[in-house]
Motif scaffolding. Sequence first.
Motif, short mmCIF file in Angstrom:
data_model
loop_
_atom_site.label_atom_id
_atom_site.label_comp_id
_atom_site.label_asym_id
_atom_site.label_seq_id
_atom_site.Cartn_x
_atom_site.Cartn_y
_atom_site.Cartn_z
N ILE A 84 154.19 63.01 4.13
CA ILE A 84 153.81 64.30 3.55
C ILE A 84 154.49 64.45 2.19
O ILE A 84 155.67 64.16 2.03
CB ILE A 84 154.18 65.48 4.48
N TYR A 85 153.69 64.89 1.22
CA TYR A 85 154.15 65.18 -0.14
C TYR A 85 154.33 66.70 -0.24
O TYR A 85 153.39 67.46 -0.04
CB TYR A 85 153.07 64.68 -1.11
N TRP A 86 155.59 67.15 -0.49
CA TRP A 86 155.92 68.57 -0.42
C TRP A 86 156.24 69.15 -1.79
O TRP A 86 156.83 68.47 -2.63
CB TRP A 86 157.16 68.79 0.44
N ASP A 87 155.90 70.42 -1.97
CA ASP A 87 156.38 71.19 -3.12
C ASP A 87 157.75 71.76 -2.74
O ASP A 87 157.88 72.49 -1.76
CB ASP A 87 155.39 72.32 -3.43
N VAL A 88 158.78 71.41 -3.50
CA VAL A 88 160.15 71.79 -3.14
C VAL A 88 160.33 73.31 -3.13
O VAL A 88 160.90 73.88 -2.20
CB VAL A 88 161.17 71.14 -4.10
N PRO A 93 153.30 71.84 2.19
CA PRO A 93 152.82 70.46 2.05
C PRO A 93 151.65 70.40 1.08
O PRO A 93 150.65 71.10 1.25
CB PRO A 93 152.39 70.07 3.47
N VAL A 94 151.78 69.59 0.03
CA VAL A 94 150.72 69.44 -0.97
C VAL A 94 149.67 68.46 -0.47
O VAL A 94 148.47 68.67 -0.64
CB VAL A 94 151.30 68.94 -2.31
N ARG A 95 150.13 67.38 0.17
CA ARG A 95 149.21 66.33 0.63
C ARG A 95 149.79 65.64 1.85
O ARG A 95 150.98 65.37 1.92
CB ARG A 95 149.01 65.32 -0.50
N ARG A 96 148.93 65.37 2.81
CA ARG A 96 149.33 64.62 4.00
C ARG A 96 148.54 63.31 4.00
O ARG A 96 147.31 63.33 3.92
CB ARG A 96 149.01 65.43 5.26
N LEU A 97 149.25 62.19 4.07
CA LEU A 97 148.61 60.87 3.93
C LEU A 97 148.76 60.07 5.22
O LEU A 97 149.88 59.83 5.68
CB LEU A 97 149.24 60.12 2.75
N ARG A 98 147.63 59.67 5.78
CA ARG A 98 147.63 58.91 7.04
C ARG A 98 146.82 57.65 6.86
O ARG A 98 145.63 57.72 6.57
CB ARG A 98 146.97 59.73 8.16
N CYS A 99 147.47 56.52 7.06
CA CYS A 99 146.75 55.25 7.09
C CYS A 99 147.49 54.22 7.93
O CYS A 99 146.92 53.24 8.36
CB CYS A 99 146.51 54.71 5.68
N HIS A 100 148.80 54.48 8.14
CA HIS A 100 149.60 53.56 8.95
C HIS A 100 149.12 53.60 10.40
O HIS A 100 148.74 54.65 10.92
CB HIS A 100 151.08 53.95 8.89
N ALA A 101 149.17 52.44 11.05
CA ALA A 101 148.75 52.34 12.45
C ALA A 101 149.89 52.64 13.41
O ALA A 101 149.67 52.70 14.63
CB ALA A 101 148.19 50.94 12.72
N ARG A 133 143.82 63.17 -5.71
CA ARG A 133 143.45 63.63 -4.36
C ARG A 133 143.05 62.47 -3.45
O ARG A 133 142.57 62.69 -2.35
CB ARG A 133 142.32 64.65 -4.43
N ARG A 134 143.25 61.27 -3.92
CA ARG A 134 142.89 60.09 -3.14
C ARG A 134 143.74 60.01 -1.87
O ARG A 134 144.97 60.06 -1.92
CB ARG A 134 143.10 58.84 -4.00
N LEU A 135 143.09 59.87 -0.71
CA LEU A 135 143.80 59.91 0.56
C LEU A 135 144.04 58.53 1.17
O LEU A 135 144.67 58.42 2.22
CB LEU A 135 143.03 60.79 1.57
N ASP A 136 143.52 57.48 0.53
CA ASP A 136 143.78 56.13 1.02
C ASP A 136 144.72 55.42 0.05
O ASP A 136 144.76 55.76 -1.14
CB ASP A 136 142.48 55.33 1.22
N PRO A 137 145.50 54.44 0.53
CA PRO A 137 146.48 53.79 -0.35
C PRO A 137 145.83 52.96 -1.45
O PRO A 137 144.73 52.42 -1.26
CB PRO A 137 147.28 52.90 0.62
#
Length: 309
Positions: A84-88, A93-101, A133-137
């Motif tokens: 998760i990418y957070w605004d301090v 949470p600015v962005r939540r990134l899921r791709c790990h298995a 805004r890209r959600l994949d690595p």
Amino acid sequence: MPAFANYHCKTTIDCQQGAVRAVRYNVDGSYCLSCGSDKKVKLWNPATGLLLKTYGGHADEVTDVAGSCDSSYIVSSSLDKSIIYWDVSTGAPVRRLRCHAGGVRCVCFNEDSSIAISGGRDNVVMCWDIRTRRLDPVQVMKDARDCITTVLTNENKIYAASLDGCIRHYDIRVGEMICDKVGEPITYLARTQDEQCLVAGCQDSVVRLIDCETGGLLSEYKGHQADDYHIECGILANDAHIVAGSSAGDAYIWDLLEGKVLQRIRISDNGGVVHSLATHPSRSEELLFARRRDMYVFTTDLQIEEEQL
């Protein structure tokens, strides 16, 4: 070689977030972050022990956290398979990134904080462009054969340590990978300020100093107990002293050149694994340790005398 002054506990902070999984400084060391088994990240003032902000949004234990170069964002990794990418300032949470298995073990920013790099239990290193805004690595490295325990980066290289006993150097400019085989599971990786050496904490209770260019073993540091825990290590800002936690409730500081133990820091008399630590980015007089539910701020006699003056 700088003179060595013993460290003493200045502040003990009960983080009140279950077991503390990791402690980290922000870019200039004025604030620190703690990751908890209660699925939250907390922002602290290490000088006063004051809680400044709590970041909640993960669905499982938080394993690692890193602050951006301007301290306005943080990125955290969790066993819920996301980062998760957070605004301090807002705590949102600015962005939540899921791709790990599998669960994500470690995370870091590149130098200008435009890319986040994560390593997971799925043996994969991923690079994320977090300004879009890209959600994949944008890049995926699948070379490791076991869990990634640490990711580090500088201007043109990514370093990934794994429990398969290897440190992999990814040269981003030329697109090649160099693998340094240590031969023991690596639980943590740190880099000297001059970027000439890597410090690898290994599961056989040895901390190893490795030359970045050649991959050669320069020195070994012994005395602490790692057992089967993921014990972290570090190098102080003066590049003269190595530090590591221990499974026996203490931490050790070694002289980098001579390899001798300079101080055994007794953090607790009733045990508890000292598994996570953070070295101050600019002052070698300050250290953070994590044990069970608590975070400890340690400073030297010199630092205490300066503050009194």
